[in-house]
Scaffold this motif. Structure first.
Motif, PDB file in Angstrom:
ATOM      1  N   THR A   1      -1.003  -6.329   0.772  1.00  0.00           N
ATOM      2  CA  THR A   1      -2.426  -6.433   0.474  1.00  0.00           C
ATOM      3  C   THR A   1      -2.648  -7.261  -0.784  1.00  0.00           C
ATOM      4  O   THR A   1      -1.740  -7.441  -1.591  1.00  0.00           O
ATOM      5  CB  THR A   1      -3.050  -5.040   0.250  1.00  0.00           C
ATOM      6  OG1 THR A   1      -2.402  -4.404  -0.833  1.00  0.00           O
ATOM      7  CG2 THR A   1      -2.952  -4.185   1.505  1.00  0.00           C
TER       8      THR A   1
ATOM      9  N   ARG B   1       0.844  -1.190   0.000  1.00  0.00           N
ATOM     10  CA  ARG B   1       0.000   0.000   0.000  1.00  0.00           C
ATOM     11  C   ARG B   1       0.879   1.239   0.000  1.00  0.00           C
ATOM     12  O   ARG B   1       1.936   1.262   0.590  1.00  0.00           O
ATOM     13  CB  ARG B   1      -0.899  -0.002   1.236  1.00  0.00           C
ATOM     14  CG  ARG B   1      -2.019  -0.998   1.074  1.00  0.00           C
ATOM     15  CD  ARG B   1      -2.795  -1.204   2.323  1.00  0.00           C
ATOM     16  NE  ARG B   1      -3.267   0.022   2.934  1.00  0.00           N
ATOM     17  CZ  ARG B   1      -4.255   0.056   3.795  1.00  0.00           C
ATOM     18  NH1 ARG B   1      -4.881  -1.040   4.112  1.00  0.00           N
ATOM     19  NH2 ARG B   1      -4.623   1.178   4.352  1.00  0.00           N
TER      20      ARG B   1
ATOM     21  N   GLU C   1      -9.643  -4.417  -1.511  1.00  0.00           N
ATOM     22  CA  GLU C   1      -8.262  -4.605  -1.104  1.00  0.00           C
ATOM     23  C   GLU C   1      -8.302  -5.243   0.275  1.00  0.00           C
ATOM     24  O   GLU C   1      -9.024  -4.781   1.154  1.00  0.00           O
ATOM     25  CB  GLU C   1      -7.571  -3.243  -1.054  1.00  0.00           C
ATOM     26  CG  GLU C   1      -6.113  -3.277  -0.724  1.00  0.00           C
ATOM     27  CD  GLU C   1      -5.508  -1.888  -0.781  1.00  0.00           C
ATOM     28  OE1 GLU C   1      -4.993  -1.519  -1.856  1.00  0.00           O
ATOM     29  OE2 GLU C   1      -5.595  -1.179   0.232  1.00  0.00           O
ATOM     30  N   ARG C   2      -7.538  -6.310   0.443  1.00  0.00           N
ATOM     31  CA  ARG C   2      -7.528  -7.035   1.717  1.00  0.00           C
ATOM     32  C   ARG C   2      -6.097  -7.128   2.222  1.00  0.00           C
ATOM     33  O   ARG C   2      -5.202  -7.542   1.493  1.00  0.00           O
ATOM     34  CB  ARG C   2      -8.100  -8.429   1.520  1.00  0.00           C
ATOM     35  CG  ARG C   2      -8.143  -9.282   2.765  1.00  0.00           C
ATOM     36  CD  ARG C   2      -8.816 -10.624   2.489  1.00  0.00           C
ATOM     37  NE  ARG C   2     -10.185 -10.408   2.074  1.00  0.00           N
ATOM     38  CZ  ARG C   2     -10.832 -11.204   1.217  1.00  0.00           C
ATOM     39  NH1 ARG C   2     -10.239 -12.250   0.682  1.00  0.00           N
ATOM     40  NH2 ARG C   2     -12.086 -10.947   0.890  1.00  0.00           N
ATOM     41  N   GLN C   3      -5.877  -6.744   3.471  1.00  0.00           N
ATOM     42  CA  GLN C   3      -4.547  -6.879   4.053  1.00  0.00           C
ATOM     43  C   GLN C   3      -4.320  -8.346   4.378  1.00  0.00           C
ATOM     44  O   GLN C   3      -5.160  -8.991   5.006  1.00  0.00           O
ATOM     45  CB  GLN C   3      -4.384  -6.041   5.319  1.00  0.00           C
ATOM     46  CG  GLN C   3      -2.973  -6.114   5.856  1.00  0.00           C
ATOM     47  CD  GLN C   3      -2.740  -5.252   7.070  1.00  0.00           C
ATOM     48  OE1 GLN C   3      -3.540  -4.399   7.398  1.00  0.00           O
ATOM     49  NE2 GLN C   3      -1.633  -5.492   7.742  1.00  0.00           N
TER      50      GLN C   3
END
Length: 174
Positions: A14, A6, A103-105
């Motif tokens: 991510t 990010r 968006e996924r961490q």
């Protein structure tokens, strides 16, 4: 699935996903938090999935997760947008399908050490409760904050009246 760092923090890893959700009988089945006017936590004005509602479209599909950052919905960018504007995007979907870019961490790097964050959630996101507080119910069968039932009070009063009456009768007979 694309893994990238990010821009706002070089230490977060991510994944970017495209999810196509089908509308259920009660909508798409999730709630959102965030926006430039209501940031989830300082310095982050993103729109996040706050809650996946049980037995509704998003829960049954299983791909969208609480804590996912929604970048785009139905072709509309949700970056640097106010909360109500984002909510309107979801409310105004006319199709039975909604294309989401999220968006996924998935991990972070700290001092060259990689750590997995399988169940990551933005730190302050969950301090805002979606649930309404329970109302205190009043019951006509209780008093004194529900500690003593009315029936006990009535029985006690009846006992006192009967005992007083009996004492009066014995006093009159003497």
């Amino acid at each position: 699935m694309v893994t990238r760092g990010r821009k706002d923090s070089a230490h977060l890893k991510t994944e970017s996903h495209i999810i196509v959700l089908k509308r259920g009988s009660a909508g798409f089945g999730f709630n959102i938090l965030g926006g430039v006017d209501k940031p989830c936590f300082p310095g982050n004005s993103g729109i996040y999935v706050a809650k996946i509602r049980e037995n509704e479209a998003a829960a049954l599909d299983g791909r969208l997760k609480e804590g996912d950052k929604v970048l785009e919905a139905g072709g509309v960018s949700l970056v640097n947008i106010q909360h109500e504007e984002a909510a309107d995007v979801f409310r105004n979907v006319t199709n039975n399908e909604l294309v989401l870019q999220i968006e996924r961490q998935v991990g972070c790097e700290h001092d060259n050490e990689a750590r997995s964050t399988v169940e990551w959630k933005p730190p302050h996101l969950w301090q805002h409760s979606v649930k309404k507080p329970k109302k205190k119910r009043h019951s006509s069968r209780t008093f004194n904050n529900g500690r003593l039932p009315w029936i006990v009070l009535a029985t006690s009063l009846m006992t006192i009246v009967i005992v007083m009456g009996a004492l009066k009768l014995t006093a009159v007979k003497k």
